[in-house]
Design a protein around this motif. Structure first.
Motif, PDB file in Angstrom:
ATOM      1  N   ASP A 130       0.801  -1.228   0.000  1.00 22.11           N
ATOM      2  CA  ASP A 130       0.000   0.000   0.000  1.00 22.11           C
ATOM      3  C   ASP A 130       0.831   1.273   0.000  1.00 22.11           C
ATOM      4  N   TYR A 131       1.841   1.343  -0.824  1.00 21.30           N
ATOM      5  CA  TYR A 131       2.666   2.547  -0.867  1.00 21.30           C
ATOM      6  C   TYR A 131       1.931   3.685  -1.561  1.00 21.30           C
ATOM      7  N   THR A 132       2.235   4.918  -1.122  1.00 22.25           N
ATOM      8  CA  THR A 132       1.719   6.085  -1.839  1.00 22.25           C
ATOM      9  C   THR A 132       2.590   6.299  -3.068  1.00 22.25           C
ATOM     10  N   PHE A 133       2.197   7.295  -3.885  1.00 23.57           N
ATOM     11  CA  PHE A 133       2.950   7.551  -5.114  1.00 23.57           C
ATOM     12  C   PHE A 133       4.412   7.863  -4.819  1.00 23.57           C
ATOM     13  N   VAL A 134       4.632   8.775  -3.846  1.00 26.13           N
ATOM     14  CA  VAL A 134       6.011   9.167  -3.520  1.00 26.13           C
ATOM     15  C   VAL A 134       6.789   7.978  -2.951  1.00 26.13           C
ATOM     16  N   GLU A 135       6.120   7.229  -2.079  1.00 23.97           N
ATOM     17  CA  GLU A 135       6.784   6.052  -1.512  1.00 23.97           C
ATOM     18  C   GLU A 135       7.160   5.051  -2.597  1.00 23.97           C
ATOM     19  N   SER A 136       6.268   4.894  -3.582  1.00 28.92           N
ATOM     20  CA  SER A 136       6.558   3.958  -4.667  1.00 28.92           C
ATOM     21  C   SER A 136       7.799   4.381  -5.438  1.00 28.92           C
ATOM     22  N   ILE A 137       7.924   5.700  -5.679  1.00 27.43           N
ATOM     23  CA  ILE A 137       9.099   6.180  -6.399  1.00 27.43           C
ATOM     24  C   ILE A 137      10.363   5.873  -5.604  1.00 27.43           C
ATOM     25  N   THR A 138      10.354   6.202  -4.308  1.00 26.44           N
ATOM     26  CA  THR A 138      11.572   5.958  -3.525  1.00 26.44           C
ATOM     27  C   THR A 138      11.839   4.469  -3.396  1.00 26.44           C
ATOM     28  N   PHE A 139      10.750   3.665  -3.321  1.00 25.72           N
ATOM     29  CA  PHE A 139      10.935   2.219  -3.248  1.00 25.72           C
ATOM     30  C   PHE A 139      11.567   1.700  -4.540  1.00 25.72           C
ATOM     31  N   GLY A 140      11.063   2.174  -5.690  1.00 23.02           N
ATOM     32  CA  GLY A 140      11.624   1.757  -6.974  1.00 23.02           C
ATOM     33  C   GLY A 140      13.082   2.159  -7.097  1.00 23.02           C
ATOM     34  N   LEU A 141      13.351   3.409  -6.770  1.00 23.51           N
ATOM     35  CA  LEU A 141      14.717   3.915  -6.866  1.00 23.51           C
ATOM     36  C   LEU A 141      15.649   3.141  -5.931  1.00 23.51           C
ATOM     37  N   GLY A 142      15.196   2.961  -4.677  1.00 28.21           N
ATOM     38  CA  GLY A 142      16.013   2.241  -3.698  1.00 28.21           C
ATOM     39  C   GLY A 142      16.271   0.806  -4.122  1.00 28.21           C
ATOM     40  N   SER A 143      15.227   0.119  -4.606  1.00 33.49           N
ATOM     41  CA  SER A 143      15.406  -1.267  -5.045  1.00 33.49           C
ATOM     42  C   SER A 143      16.393  -1.344  -6.196  1.00 33.49           C
ATOM     43  N   GLY A 144      16.282  -0.371  -7.109  1.00 34.84           N
ATOM     44  CA  GLY A 144      17.209  -0.345  -8.242  1.00 34.84           C
ATOM     45  C   GLY A 144      18.640  -0.185  -7.764  1.00 34.84           C
ATOM     46  N   ILE A 145      18.847   0.759  -6.854  1.00 38.05           N
ATOM     47  CA  ILE A 145      20.196   0.987  -6.348  1.00 38.05           C
ATOM     48  C   ILE A 145      20.698  -0.253  -5.595  1.00 38.05           C
ATOM     49  N   GLY A 146      19.798  -0.887  -4.843  1.00 39.75           N
ATOM     50  CA  GLY A 146      20.166  -2.115  -4.135  1.00 39.75           C
ATOM     51  C   GLY A 146      20.601  -3.205  -5.097  1.00 39.75           C
ATOM     52  N   TRP A 147      19.846  -3.369  -6.178  1.00 37.79           N
ATOM     53  CA  TRP A 147      20.173  -4.381  -7.180  1.00 37.79           C
ATOM     54  C   TRP A 147      21.515  -4.041  -7.830  1.00 37.79           C
ATOM     55  N   PHE A 148      21.696  -2.755  -8.114  1.00 29.86           N
ATOM     56  CA  PHE A 148      22.944  -2.273  -8.711  1.00 29.86           C
ATOM     57  C   PHE A 148      24.145  -2.600  -7.806  1.00 29.86           C
ATOM     58  N   LEU A 149      23.988  -2.296  -6.497  1.00 26.23           N
ATOM     59  CA  LEU A 149      25.078  -2.579  -5.559  1.00 26.23           C
ATOM     60  C   LEU A 149      25.398  -4.066  -5.518  1.00 26.23           C
ATOM     61  N   ALA A 150      24.339  -4.883  -5.497  1.00 27.28           N
ATOM     62  CA  ALA A 150      24.554  -6.328  -5.407  1.00 27.28           C
ATOM     63  C   ALA A 150      25.294  -6.844  -6.630  1.00 27.28           C
TER      64      ALA A 150
END
Lengths: 197, 367
Positions: A130-150
C-alpha cells in the motif's frame, strides 16, 4: 516515525535491509549471467535503476487510476508486464535514436531487463504494501540501487574468482549462487537498522 | 457477473490496444530510419531500409556474411570492416573484437544497426556466396561417429568453389532447437564436380547440428546451405607440402588432394592423419589410391592409442611426435592443418620448431 520521513526510510530499507535481490532473490537470471564483467554489470545496473524507478511510477498510476476504480486489481500481473514491456521497448527506441553514447552504455541492456522478475516484483510489492505515489518512487529507486550494488559487488568478487581454484562441479553458476547466499547473510546484518514491508 | 467479465476483458484489451498503437506509431516515427545507402568496397551501392541489424540487411541483398549463431552475437564470426556510418563500439561486440581490429574498424555485423548511409569493405569472394537448395543424395558411415553426407544441388544447380573451402549447413528446427541454426562444415569432394557437395560430419554429444545429421537426416531430404567460404586452399608454389588432420579434419584435405590428382599437381606432399585407434581411421583405401596417382604423395596415418586387435604396424604416438620424427628441415615447406584447436596449436609449434615459417602454415580450426 513521522509520515513525511517514511519514504526516506523505504528508500534505505530497499537498498540494504530489504534488498530485492539478496532478500527476495529476484532478478537472478540477469544477475548470474551478466555479473561476469564489471563494465557490463555497471551498464545493466544503471539500466535497472532507471527502469525500476520509472515503471514503479507508471504502474502506480495504472493500478490506482485504472485497475482499482474498475475493480479488476487481480489483472495486475498481466497489465504490469504489458506496461513494463511496452515502456522498455519505447525507451530503447528513443535512446537508440537520440544518443549513440547512451545506447552503447545503457540501451543495449534494456531488452534484457524487460523480462527481469525484479522489475515486476517492485511493482507488485508496491501494491501489496500500500505505498503512496512518492513512496513507490523511492521504493523503486532504492530497489534499483540495491540491485545495482549487489551486481557490482558480485562482479567484483567474480573478477577475483577467475584466479581462484574452484571445485570443477561448482564453476560458473554454482559458485555464484553460493556467494550470493553469503552476501545475503552479510546484508542480513543491516536488518536491525530498519524494517519495512 | 457478466458485466464484471466484460469490464476486465475490455480494460486489458483497452490497455493493450493503447500500448500497441503507441508502439506502431513509435515504430513508424522514432524507429523509422528511411531508405539508406550501403556502399560496399567503394563501388557497389545498395538502397536498403534502415533500422535493422547489418547482417540481416545484407542477407536481404543476398550478400551472405559467415555466421554460425544466426545473429545472436555468440559466435563472433560475422565481422565486416565498416569505414563509415557504424557509430561507436557496443558492449556486445567487444568480446569478439581485438584491439588491432578496433583500429581497423572491424565490426560485428549482427550487432550494429543500419541507421544511416554506410560504407563497408567485404572480401570480394563473399560476393560469390549464395544460398543453395539441395537434396541429400547419400549418407554413409565413415567410422562409428563420422558420417559422409553427399548433397545434390537443385537451385542454383551448380557451385563454384576452390578445394578446402567450407559451407554453412542450415539445420531446421527440430527437438533440440526452436529456430534454424547454421553450422560450418568443410567440403570433402572435388569442386570440379560442381553439382555435388560432400561433407564429413562427426557426432558431437548433444551437438544441435551433428545430432540432426546423425539421427534425423535421411536420404532424399531437402536441405539448404550457403557458401562457399574460407581461405583454406592450396597455394600455387613449388614448396613441399605437409598436410596434418585429425577426425573430420580429413574433409578439406581430401578435397585438395582429389583436385591435385585431377590437375596432375605432383609436388612432394605428406599427409599426417591422427586417430586414436583403427576404428577412427577412414578412407585409407582412397588415400592409397591417391598415393598411386600422385607419385610424390605419401599418406601417413598415426594411431595414438591402438588396441590389441588392431594389429597396427604403422606409426603410433601423438600426431605431433610423428610429424617431428618424419620431418627434417622445414625451410622449403608449407603446411595445411585441419582439426581441433588443441591439435592445431600443438602442431604449429612443432612446425615452427622445424623451420616452417608461420606465415606459410595455413589452418582451419574447428570451433
Amino acid at each position: 516515525m513521522s509520515e513525511s520521513a517514511y519514504p526516506i526510510a523505504i528508500f534505505f530499507a530497499a537498498i540494504f535491509t530489504n534488498n530485492i535481490l539478496l532478500s527476495n532473490y529476484l532478478g537472478m537470471c540477469s544477475f548470474l549471467s551478466v555479473s561476469r564483467e564489471l563494465k557490463t554489470s555497471l551498464g545493466l545496473g544503471i539500466a535497472v535503476i532507471f527502469v525500476m524507478t520509472s515503471t514503479s511510477m507508471l504502474n502506480w498510476v495504472v493500478y490506482y487510476k485504472i485497475l482499482e476504480p474498475l475493480g479488476i486489481e487481480y489483472l495486475r500481473f498481466i497489465v504490469f508486464i504489458i506496461v513494463i514491456a511496452a515502456f522498455v521497448q519505447l525507451v530503447e527506441m528513443i535512446i537508440e535514436r537520440v544518443s549513440e553514447v547512451l545506447y552503447a552504455a545503457l540501451g543495449i541492456f534494456l531488452p534484457l531487463i524487460t523480462v527481469n522478475c525484479a522489475i515486476l516484483g517492485v511493482s507488485l510489492f508496491m501494491v501489496i504494501r500500500d505505498y503512496t505515489f512518492v513512496e513507490s518512487i523511492t521504493f523503486g529507486l532504492g530497489s534499483g540501487i540495491g540491485w545495482f550494488l549487489a551486481i557490482m559487488a558480485m562482479a567484483g568478487i567474480r573478477q577475483k574468482l577467475k584466479r581462484a581454484r574452484i571445485p570443477h562441479g561448482l564453476e560458473g553458476a554454482g559458485i555464484t549462487l553460493i556467494i550470493t547466499g553469503m552476501m545475503a547473510l552479510a546484508f542480513m546484518g543491516f536488518s536491525g537498522m530498519l524494517q519495512i514491508g | 457477473m457478466i458485466s464484471a467479465l466484460m469490464i476486465s476483458v475490455g480494460a486489458v484489451s483497452g490497455i493493450s490496444a493503447f500500448l500497441a498503437i503507441l508502439m506502431v506509431i513509435a515504430d513508424a516515427t522514432i524507429a523509422n530510419y528511411g531508405e539508406v545507402k550501403i556502399t560496399i568496397n567503394g563501388d557497389k551501392e545498395y538502397d536498403v531500409k534502415g533500422g535493422k541489424p547489418l547482417l540481416g540487411t545484407l542477407m536481404e541483398q543476398e550478400i551472405f556474411i559467415p555466421s554460425a549463431c544466426g545473429g545472436r552475437g555468440s559466435c563472433g564470426l560475422c565481422k565486416v570492416t565498416v569505414k563509415e556510418g557504424a557509430g561507436q563500439y557496443l558492449p556486445t561486440e567487444l568480446p569478439w573484437i581485438s584491439e588491432e581490429e578496433q583500429a581497423e574498424n572491424v565490426r560485428l555485423s549482427c550487432q550494429i544497426k543500419v541507421k544511416n548511409d554506410m560504407s563497408l569493405e567485404i572480401p570480394e569472394e563473399l560476393f560469390n556466396v549464395k544460398e543453395f537448395q539441395a537434396k541429400i543424395a547419400k549418407v554413409r558411415d565413415l567410422t562409428h561417429d563420422i558420417k559422409e553426407v553427399t548433397m545434390e544441388l537443385s537451385d542454383p544447380p551448380e557451385i563454384s568453389m576452390v578445394p578446402g573451402q567450407f559451407v554453412q549447413l542450415r539445420i531446421p528446427e527440430y527437438e533440440l532447437t526452436d529456430e534454424p541454426v547454421y553450422r560450418a562444415y568443410s567440403v570433402a569432394s572435388n569442386p570440379s564436380d560442381t553439382k555435388h557437395v560432400e561433407l564429413e560430419i562427426r557426432l558431437v554429444p548433444n551437438g544441435i547440428a551433428t545430432t540432426y545429421v546423425h539421427n534425423y537426416m535421411k536420404e532424399g531430404d531437402d536441405i539448404i546451405f550457403n557458401g562457399p567460404y574460407g581461405d583454406f586452399y592450396l597455394r600455387e608454389t613449388e614448396r613441399e607440402i605437409i598436410f596434418i588432420a585429425g577426425g573430420s579434419g580429413m574433409a578439406p584435405i581430401k578435397s585438395i588432394l582429389l583436385s591435385m590428382a585431377e590437375k596432375g599437381i605432383n609436388r612432394r606432399a605428406r599427409y599426417f592423419f591422427g586417430a586414436r585407434s583403427k576404428k577412427d581411421l577412414f578412407l585409407v583405401e582412397e588415400m592409397q589410391r591417391l598415393e598411386k596417382e600422385l607419385p610424390n604423395f605419401e599418406f601417413i596415418p598415426a594411431l595414438s592409442d591402438p588396441e590389441e586387435e588392431d594389429k597396427w604396424e604403422g606409426e603410433t604416438g601423438l600426431i605431433t611426435d610423428v610429424v617431428a620424427r618424419h620431418m627434417e628441415s622445414g625451410d622449403n615447406t608449407e603446411a595445411y592443418l585441419c582439426g581441433s584447436p588443441g591439435m592445431i596449436d600443438a602442431c604449429i609449434k612443432v612446425l615452427s620448431d622445424k623451420g616452417v615459417p608461420d606465415e606459410l602454415t595455413y589452418y582451419d580450426k574447428f570451433g
